[in-house]
Design a protein around this motif. Structure first.
Motif, mmCIF file in Angstrom:
data_model
loop_
_atom_site.group_PDB
_atom_site.id
_atom_site.type_symbol
_atom_site.label_atom_id
_atom_site.label_comp_id
_atom_site.label_asym_id
_atom_site.label_seq_id
_atom_site.Cartn_x
_atom_site.Cartn_y
_atom_site.Cartn_z
ATOM 1 N N TRP A 45 0.829 -1.205 0.000
ATOM 2 C CA TRP A 45 0.000 0.000 0.000
ATOM 3 C C TRP A 45 0.858 1.248 0.000
ATOM 4 N N PRO A 46 0.352 2.343 -0.601
ATOM 5 C CA PRO A 46 1.039 3.630 -0.427
ATOM 6 C C PRO A 46 0.996 4.045 1.040
ATOM 7 N N GLU A 47 1.971 4.825 1.444
ATOM 8 C CA GLU A 47 2.099 5.205 2.851
ATOM 9 C C GLU A 47 0.805 5.776 3.422
ATOM 10 N N TYR A 48 0.158 6.663 2.694
ATOM 11 C CA TYR A 48 -1.026 7.327 3.264
ATOM 12 C C TYR A 48 -2.119 6.330 3.608
ATOM 13 N N ASN A 49 -2.189 5.222 2.871
ATOM 14 C CA ASN A 49 -3.252 4.249 3.084
ATOM 15 C C ASN A 49 -3.119 3.493 4.400
ATOM 16 N N THR A 50 -1.976 3.607 5.046
ATOM 17 C CA THR A 50 -1.770 2.920 6.315
ATOM 18 C C THR A 50 -2.246 3.751 7.503
ATOM 19 N N HIS A 51 -2.827 4.905 7.248
ATOM 20 C CA HIS A 51 -3.215 5.825 8.327
ATOM 21 C C HIS A 51 -4.720 6.052 8.414
ATOM 22 N N GLY A 52 -5.506 5.104 7.947
ATOM 23 C CA GLY A 52 -6.950 5.242 8.044
ATOM 24 C C GLY A 52 -7.399 5.366 9.493
ATOM 25 N N GLU A 53 -8.289 6.301 9.750
ATOM 26 C CA GLU A 53 -8.710 6.558 11.132
ATOM 27 C C GLU A 53 -9.379 5.340 11.764
ATOM 28 N N THR A 54 -10.224 4.683 11.001
ATOM 29 C CA THR A 54 -10.933 3.512 11.527
ATOM 30 C C THR A 54 -10.194 2.227 11.215
ATOM 31 N N VAL A 55 -9.901 2.001 9.948
ATOM 32 C CA VAL A 55 -9.229 0.760 9.549
ATOM 33 C C VAL A 55 -7.872 0.631 10.235
ATOM 34 N N GLY A 56 -7.118 1.735 10.271
ATOM 35 C CA GLY A 56 -5.811 1.679 10.917
ATOM 36 C C GLY A 56 -5.908 1.367 12.399
ATOM 37 N N ALA A 57 -6.913 1.931 13.057
ATOM 38 C CA ALA A 57 -7.074 1.713 14.494
ATOM 39 C C ALA A 57 -7.543 0.302 14.820
ATOM 40 N N LEU A 58 -8.307 -0.302 13.912
ATOM 41 C CA LEU A 58 -8.910 -1.606 14.196
ATOM 42 C C LEU A 58 -8.171 -2.783 13.572
ATOM 43 N N TRP A 59 -7.205 -2.514 12.707
ATOM 44 C CA TRP A 59 -6.601 -3.587 11.917
ATOM 45 C C TRP A 59 -6.019 -4.703 12.776
ATOM 46 N N ASP A 60 -5.361 -4.363 13.861
ATOM 47 C CA ASP A 60 -4.737 -5.400 14.692
ATOM 48 C C ASP A 60 -5.757 -6.360 15.295
ATOM 49 N N ILE B 169 -9.258 9.418 6.023
ATOM 50 C CA ILE B 169 -7.916 9.689 6.542
ATOM 51 C C ILE B 169 -7.783 11.192 6.727
ATOM 52 N N THR B 170 -7.553 11.622 7.963
ATOM 53 C CA THR B 170 -7.259 13.022 8.246
ATOM 54 C C THR B 170 -5.958 13.092 9.046
ATOM 55 N N GLU C 220 -7.760 16.403 4.705
ATOM 56 C CA GLU C 220 -8.772 15.347 4.783
ATOM 57 C C GLU C 220 -8.932 14.658 3.434
ATOM 58 N N TYR C 221 -9.058 13.343 3.503
ATOM 59 C CA TYR C 221 -9.196 12.528 2.302
ATOM 60 C C TYR C 221 -10.230 11.449 2.560
#
Length: 252
Positions: free
Chosen positions: A31-46, A199-200, A239-240
């Motif tokens: 993934w591109p770097e920015y895609n690893t910082h999703g507010e919800t997906v990034g927080a819940l991925w683990d 992503i913000t 914001e994206y």
């Protein structure tokens, strides 16, 4: 004499069935770097790693090299287009809340089909989807739903996703390669999702992720972005919303 290419000995399994110690594919290879910082997906991925009987891995049995991974979450879907929800953020959040409550689950949501760079072009992404369907069937889930990230949408970032998903080639097949794989495997297309993954971050963080400057408040396209980014220099906030489109696979 040149040696003939070695035939790979591939095996798919869920993580609870796979050999201990198999690594994952490094995120930034996929993934591109920015895609690893999703507010919800990034927080819940683990949280997905607490469900090893759902997450899958493909490896070369001779070398132990991991070639692909498939990430999913069991969820509830009422079988209607309206019930598919607004995107990956909402679906993942709702699914994990239902799991925590012990609610009934009847479907599987595809979150990511990841292929190592050296394994691309071999049909591994389609294999990952087939593996997800096998996992759904094994757990008695009736459908595989997928908020698909179109692979060529970054070439057309200002085109609304509602228009992009209607594009087809002269032979009638879908224009987008990843969407085309889903359709070729028998999936039906559902609603487009203009606001699927949020992503913000600060302007400086976004500038570092995409290696591009945003000198003034405004709307920007950026490398590998599927939609424009809104940057507010005064508020120091960018914001994206990443667009997706639903596809529904019958597990059968």
């Amino acid at each position: 004499m040149p040696q003939e290419p070695r035939t790979l000995s591939l095996r798919w399994a869920t993580r609870d069935q796979a050999p201990d110690g198999l690594p994952g594919i490094p995120t930034l290879q996929v993934w591109p770097e920015y895609n690893t910082h999703g507010e919800t997906v990034g927080a819940l991925w683990d949280r997905l790693f607490d469900l090893p009987d759902y997450q899958s891995v493909c490896w070369d049995e001779e070398t132990g090299a991991v070639l692909a991974e498939a990430f999913v979450v069991p969820c509830w879907w009422d079988g209607t287009e309206a019930g598919l929800g607004p995107g990956i953020d909402a679906t993942m959040r709702d699914a994990l809340e239902r799991i925590d409550r012990g609610d009934e689950l009847n479907s599987l949501c595809a979150l990511s089909a990841e292929v190592a760079p050296e394994s691309r072009g071999r049909g591994m992404a389609a294999d990952a989807l087939q593996q997800m369907k096998r996992v759904a069937h094994r757990h008695g889930l009736g459908a595989l739903i997928a908020p698909v990230r179109p692979s060529w949408k970054d070439r057309y970032p200002i085109t609304p996703i509602e228009h992009y998903v209607t594009w087809r080639r002269a032979d009638g097949t879908l224009f987008d390669p990843w969407m085309r794989v889903h359709e070729r495997l028998g999936a039906s297309m559902g609603p487009p999702l203009p606001r699927s993954l949020h992503i913000t971050a600060t302007v400086a963080e976004w500038e570092s992720w995409v290696d591009l400057q945003f000198p003034a408040t405004g709307t920007y396209t950026f490398p590998r972005g599927l939609a424009p980014l809104d940057a507010d220099r005064q508020a120091d906030r960018a914001e994206y919303w990443e667009p997706n489109v639903w596809f529904v696979h019958d597990v059968g």
